[in-house]
Design an enzyme around this catalytic site. Sequence first.
Site, PDB file in Angstrom:
ATOM      1  N   ASP A  26      19.372  26.140  36.981  1.00 28.74           N
ATOM      2  CA  ASP A  26      19.144  26.072  35.535  1.00 28.74           C
ATOM      3  C   ASP A  26      18.172  24.950  35.196  1.00 28.74           C
ATOM      4  OD1 ASP A  26      22.606  26.870  34.876  1.00 28.74           O
ATOM      5  OD2 ASP A  26      20.858  28.155  35.103  1.00 28.74           O
ATOM      6  N   ALA A  27      18.251  23.853  35.945  1.00 31.69           N
ATOM      7  CA  ALA A  27      17.370  22.714  35.669  1.00 31.69           C
ATOM      8  C   ALA A  27      15.913  23.107  35.912  1.00 31.69           C
ATOM      9  CB  ALA A  27      17.759  21.540  36.546  1.00 31.69           C
TER      10      ALA A  27
ATOM     11  N   LYS B 221      41.003  48.607  33.086  1.00 30.60           N
ATOM     12  CA  LYS B 221      40.392  47.379  33.603  1.00 30.60           C
ATOM     13  C   LYS B 221      39.071  47.203  32.856  1.00 30.60           C
ATOM     14  CE  LYS B 221      39.233  44.961  37.842  1.00 30.60           C
ATOM     15  NZ  LYS B 221      37.850  44.589  37.580  1.00 30.60           N
TER      16      LYS B 221
HETATM   17  S1  IVH Z   1      45.181  41.194  35.280  1.00 29.37           S
HETATM   18  C1  IVH Z   1      46.919  37.909  37.871  1.00 29.37           C
HETATM   19  N1  IVH Z   1      44.347  43.088  33.657  1.00 29.37           N
HETATM   20  O1  IVH Z   1      39.645  42.005  36.523  1.00 29.37           O
HETATM   21  C2  IVH Z   1      46.394  39.105  37.138  1.00 29.37           C
HETATM   22  N2  IVH Z   1      42.714  41.839  34.836  1.00 29.37           N
HETATM   23  O2  IVH Z   1      39.200  42.109  39.369  1.00 29.37           O
HETATM   24  C3  IVH Z   1      44.989  38.922  36.778  1.00 29.37           C
HETATM   25  N3  IVH Z   1      40.407  42.440  34.316  1.00 29.37           N
HETATM   26  O3  IVH Z   1      39.808  38.554  37.050  1.00 29.37           O
HETATM   27  C4  IVH Z   1      44.265  39.938  36.079  1.00 29.37           C
HETATM   28  N4  IVH Z   1      40.878  44.011  32.856  1.00 29.37           N
HETATM   29  O4  IVH Z   1      38.857  39.409  34.812  1.00 29.37           O
HETATM   30  C5  IVH Z   1      43.989  42.124  34.528  1.00 29.37           C
HETATM   31  N5  IVH Z   1      43.726  44.740  32.165  1.00 29.37           N
HETATM   32  C6  IVH Z   1      43.394  43.801  33.027  1.00 29.37           C
HETATM   33  C7  IVH Z   1      42.039  43.519  33.307  1.00 29.37           C
HETATM   34  C8  IVH Z   1      41.750  42.527  34.230  1.00 29.37           C
HETATM   35  C9  IVH Z   1      39.905  43.354  33.467  1.00 29.37           C
HETATM   36  C10 IVH Z   1      39.588  41.576  35.186  1.00 29.37           C
HETATM   37  C11 IVH Z   1      39.978  40.125  35.228  1.00 29.37           C
HETATM   38  C12 IVH Z   1      40.244  39.826  36.682  1.00 29.37           C
HETATM   39  C13 IVH Z   1      39.474  40.914  37.344  1.00 29.37           C
HETATM   40  C14 IVH Z   1      39.982  41.187  38.739  1.00 29.37           C
END
Ligand code: IVH
Length: 707
Positions: A43-44, A128
């Site tokens: 970034d710098a 997700k």
């Molecule tokens: S639970 C300890 N739920 O996916 C449980 N994660 O690949 C931690 N993420 O770092 C996560 N939707 O950034 C959870 N419905 C959801 C999610 C979710 C997206 C992301 C989150 C995590 C990553 C893991």
Amino acid sequence: MSAPTPVETLTEPEARAELQRLAKQMAAHDAAYYQEDAPLISDADYDSLRRRNEAIERRFPTLKRADSPSDKVGLAPNSAFGKVEHSVAMLSLGNAFTPDDVTEFDARIRRFLNLEPDVELAFTSEPKIDGLSASLRYENGVLVRGATRGDGRVGEDITANLKTLPDIPHRLPDGVPEVVEVRGEVYMSGANFAALNERQVAAKAKPFANPRNAAAGSLRQLDAKITAARPLSFFAYTWGQMSYLPADTQRGMMACFEAWGFQVNPAFIGVTHPDGLLAHWADIEAQRASLGYDIDGMVYKVDRLDYQARLGFVSRAPRWAIAHKFPAEQATTKLNNIEIQVGRTGALTPVAKLEPVTVGGVVVSNATLHNGDEIARKDIRIGDTVVVQRAGDVIPQVVKPVLDVRRADSEVFVFPSLCPECGSAAVRDVDEDGKADVVTRCTGGLTCPAQARERLKHFVSRAALDIDGLGQKQIDEFWQGDMVQAPQDIFTLQARFENNPPDKWLYANGPKDKLGKLKDSVRKLFRAIEARKTVDLDRLIFGLGIRHVGETTARGLARHFGSLEKMMQEVRQIGQGDTLLRADLEAVDGFGETLLESLVAFFQEDKNCESVQALLDAGVKPTPLEAVAQDTPIAGKTIVFTGTLVQMTRAEAKARAETMGAKVVGSISAKTDFLVAGAEAGSKLTKAQGLGVTILSEEDWVAIATL
Ligand code: IVH
């Protein structure tokens, strides 16, 4: 690279050419940063390009280009945000790709918890979200800090930016626990993304490649007013530290979050059988395009929180949750070339150089071809049209060639038998059964410049020394300038160059003999290097780049040996045939023959030992790891489990013991503190009795484990 001409002395034609060059260069860096999420410079350095561009424009206002980088939103340097240590680590998730993987997830949990098939095991299921995770800390109901995930242990303080999100309450209702950490995903909806990109184009700024990058770019703004103008949303899905849990199921927790004013995904459901998970997956996949935001799979979690607690974590992912991915997106493009890269362990990796193509919202121009066998198996040839795919955060892959459009004169790719970097023979290891390893390795060892350089890059990488301002690009430069050839050289840089710094480390026109005229970035780098002389032992061990030593193994080694000197000394003794020390090391769970051989090979190499010694001589002080928990009766003790346990599985017992700070090993020695003997314990019990090791019954153990 010579120092750039001072802006004051540029002629008009020079300035025009320079502005053109800077616009092109910065556009390439923007693309690498925003679209490929793989910045090419620090970034710098990016900032200094931007400042130079602005200075030239100030001097020659009429030469300002229509696509001037100064009209674009700059990149906020990461270092500008404060660091936040997460009180509870922010973890990632393991992946499932097939229905079988999901069935196995259920079966694995049942085995771990010792649940009979007729006992209900309820799960939750939700999309997700393809965004960025954030952690929000409330104390006495007031939002006090918002942070990014960072490396999971330390994130960045982006409180001001997160406060601008309408979905994030600044206050929670009365009666919530004193400390509440709500975690979830920041994302941008498809509609908001399209509108933002229209505004970007109208303002002659570069459009974002996909909603995730737009959300990331918006959250990284140093000026929260810019974030406020970007429409971001937030779904809550888990938590960090809580002074107490207000519910005993995942569903109950989500209901609390909703009652407290958070958005919980409307598709969040509870199910009582894995079939329900698969049905929900299919249902949501069918709706994927019309949800209004990007998702890349479903997340399943065990509903009961007491089960979650018992299941715990394995390395960086919970045993009680899994991400069930949707199929990867694919695209076709032309394979322009196959380049061979040499890694730090000498592995020759073929990389596909592709005609840039958008796959899953990201422009891809490089993809891995894995190894020579893969290329041969798929018969991939230079010049082919190929199918490429990107599955979530996985590196793009070349799936297959499109044979219908293959040119008649295409030639079968021949994997090199010499290292392209040093010319040494490139060979494939053969195992005891005469089977050749898939990886071709350069035999040049430490004499191969590519290996040495890659080792250095590994040494300074994020999970290792993680020195601010010392990235891949700087290592390449220092390497080319003969300034850094081995890890220890990093720590002697300042002493070697303080009195005679290279020209480009100085401000233009500055007297060369004064440290005071060193560029701020150089002085900052020296400070960062100095600060890293105190480094966690496990990071340093990981940074050495010993084959088969990943982050988790490095932590195990740091725990086992306690110091670098001891590790070096004992491994050398093992190499010379010390069977007692070998047995000690072998007794550590997860340490197998392969690791042992690799450690011995590494420390048998005098150059490696000299390098480690030189690091210590240069003032590097590794700090030993603390036991996981200090105040338990088994912290720091060595435990062996034997026989059948009825009340919990062996895996659960082991995980519990480790969380309580104990070391679990597989065989009895004089160093064993406790033997937990379940039913039908055999020879280990006899041996322990012989050695006077304290024997615990399963009841004794359960009493300790449930303390
Ligand atoms: S639970 C300890 N739920 O996916 C449980 N994660 O690949 C931690 N993420 O770092 C996560 N939707 O950034 C959870 N419905 C959801 C999610 C979710 C997206 C992301 C989150 C995590 C990553 C893991």
